[in-house]
Design a protein around this motif. Structure first.
Motif: not given
Ligand SMILES: [Zn+2]
Length: 454
Positions: A91, A93, A222, A274, A332
């Motif tokens: 996960h 970005h 997502k 998360h 993340d």
């Molecule tokens: Zn994220």
């Protein structure tokens, strides 16, 4: 269809056919033989000494102790190192970097300040840095402007530049505003929330949004489950899952409340993103249903995090591990600040250094190295839904592998210092130094179906 259109279509077909023929694999793909001092199988948490890995072109052909090295093979001697499958960040970005200046870490502003093309170039740089740190697969789950993530996937698959295999989500799907709380002016008059999120409130809109992402190159979907108090219902989530399945995509739910987590679990979601809102009871149910957790377990460092939040993150990760939730390594990571420097050298940490630093949380949770290795490899391939294509060092799969000094089965910190990286059978890094020349091409050298390699 008129006659001229038919002629045009036939011409186009002929062109495509000849292009495909031109891209057929060469008769004699180069053979590489790797001598591995030790070879780790993270699935079983075991290592075998003195293994030979034979690679033909992009794929692994054979693995074993007594393999004869074919004449003319390019021999790579890693006999002093431990060879293992590449790492996975499940996960992350790649195309958003929010900063203290000028955004004051307020990521609403990042997409206003940074264009999608600029963000795509950041993503390309981040991909190279991650591959250098041994990450051969990443799940890139949204906040990438107007599809910088699928463009990165396409560019790497076509052979423009090196990078991990990218499993992109396209644009995050949520109720109006997504994770943002836009003002009416932002939403109705200037569309200043988009393209960060696709608004999908009704069932028709959910179906349309899922299809749109898959059309533009997503390999996962997502959903914002509970970014708003009304959020998505179990029925909404189930609809997204079944629509995504038609395009071969699994669904991740961004979850930030216990109620949202329960709805995602009840709907049979594939991955929960998360871990903050999850309770021990959620962990129990996730283990029972085999739902992957991408906990995004932020460590407490001088550049990020706080002590209290860290303690909670560690406790939750520990509980998830005790309950046998299928854990993935996930970060993340989408930010940068001036303090991201190596304490010893004073030099900037790379995106790869920052990513692997999340091991601190896993160590603080006292998770055994073999289980961390499984999370950062095997579970990552499963969560990315690519384990049949690549990941494990087994005949028939793509030749992605890394080598480290020391033994990560007893000292997980060994994976912080990756000495060798191979991707698709090509050497990207050797003796601790990037050697990416072969990955840079002046055109798309691989595009069998015209757009993507799958
Ligand atoms: Zn994220």
């Amino acid at each position: 269809m008129n006659k001229r259109t038919v002629t045009f279509c036939l011409l186009l077909l002929a062109l495509l056919a000849s292009a495909a023929a031109g891209q057929a694999p060469a008769q004699s793909a180069p053979i590489t033989a790797i001598k591995a001092g030790r070879l780790i199988d993270p699935e079983t948490g075991t290592a075998a000494a003195n293994q030979v890995i034979i690679i033909e072109g992009e794929k692994i052909k054979a693995v074993g102790a007594e393999l004869a090295i074919p004449a003319g093979a390019n021999v790579i001697d890693l006999s002093k190192l431990t060879v293992m499958p590449g790492l996975v960040d499940a996960h992350t970005h790649m195309a958003i970097t929010y900063k203290e200046q000028p955004e004051n870490n307020y990521y609403y502003l990042t997409y206003v300040m940074d264009s999608t093309p600029l963000r795509a170039i950041q993503a390309a740089s981040n991909g190279i840095q991650l591959l250098n740190a041994g990450f051969t697969v990443i799940r890139d789950v949204g906040n990438n402007g107007m599809y910088a993530d699928t463009a990165l996937r396409q560019a790497i698959e076509q052979g423009w530049l090196p990078g991990p295999t990218v499993i992109p989500s396209g644009i995050i799907i949520g109720g109006t505003g997504g994770q943002f709380w836009p003002t009416p002016e932002m939403h109705k008059q200037h569309k200043i929330v988009y393209p960060e999120y696709i608004d999908a409130n009704s069932h028709d809109e959910i179906v349309r949004a899922v299809r749109e992402n898959m059309l533009f190159g997503a390999r996962t979907i997502k959903l914002c489950i509970d970014c708003k108090p009304w959020g998505y219902s179990v029925e909404d989530i189930k609809l997204a899952i079944s629509e995504a399945a038609k395009g071969g995509c699994k669904v991740e739910g961004h979850v930030q409340t216990p109620e949202g987590a329960q709805r995602a679990i009840d709907a049979g979601i594939y991955i929960i993103g998360h871990g903050n809102a999850l309770t021990p009871e959620h962990h129990r149910q996730m283990a029972e249903k085999g739902i992957f957790l991408a906990g995004t377990d932020t460590p407490f460092t001088k550049y990020r995090g706080g002590e209290a939040a860290f303690k909670q993150t560690v406790a939750k990760l520990r509980d998830a591990w005790e309950k046998k939730v299928p854990l993935t390594f996930s970060t993340d990571l989408d930010y940068w600040n001036e303090r991201m420097k190596d304490e010893k050298t004073g030099e900037w940490m790379s995106r790869g250094d920052l990513t692997i630093a999340f091991l601190d949380t896993w160590k603080a949770a006292n998770i055994p190295p073999a289980d961390i290795l499984r999370a950062i490899t095997i579970n990552g391939y499963k969560a990315a839904d690519i384990i049949k294509e690549r990941g494990p060092i087994k005949p028939g799969l793509f030749a992605d592998l890394i080598a480290v000094a020391g033994d990560p089965l007893t000292d997980i910190d060994a994976v912080r210092n990756v000495r060798f990286v191979m991707k698709n059978g090509m050497v990207f890094k050797k003796d601790g130094v990037m050697s990416p020349e072969k990955f840079f091409n002046p055109g798309p050298v691989r595009m069998p179906n015209g757009r993507y390699t799958r």
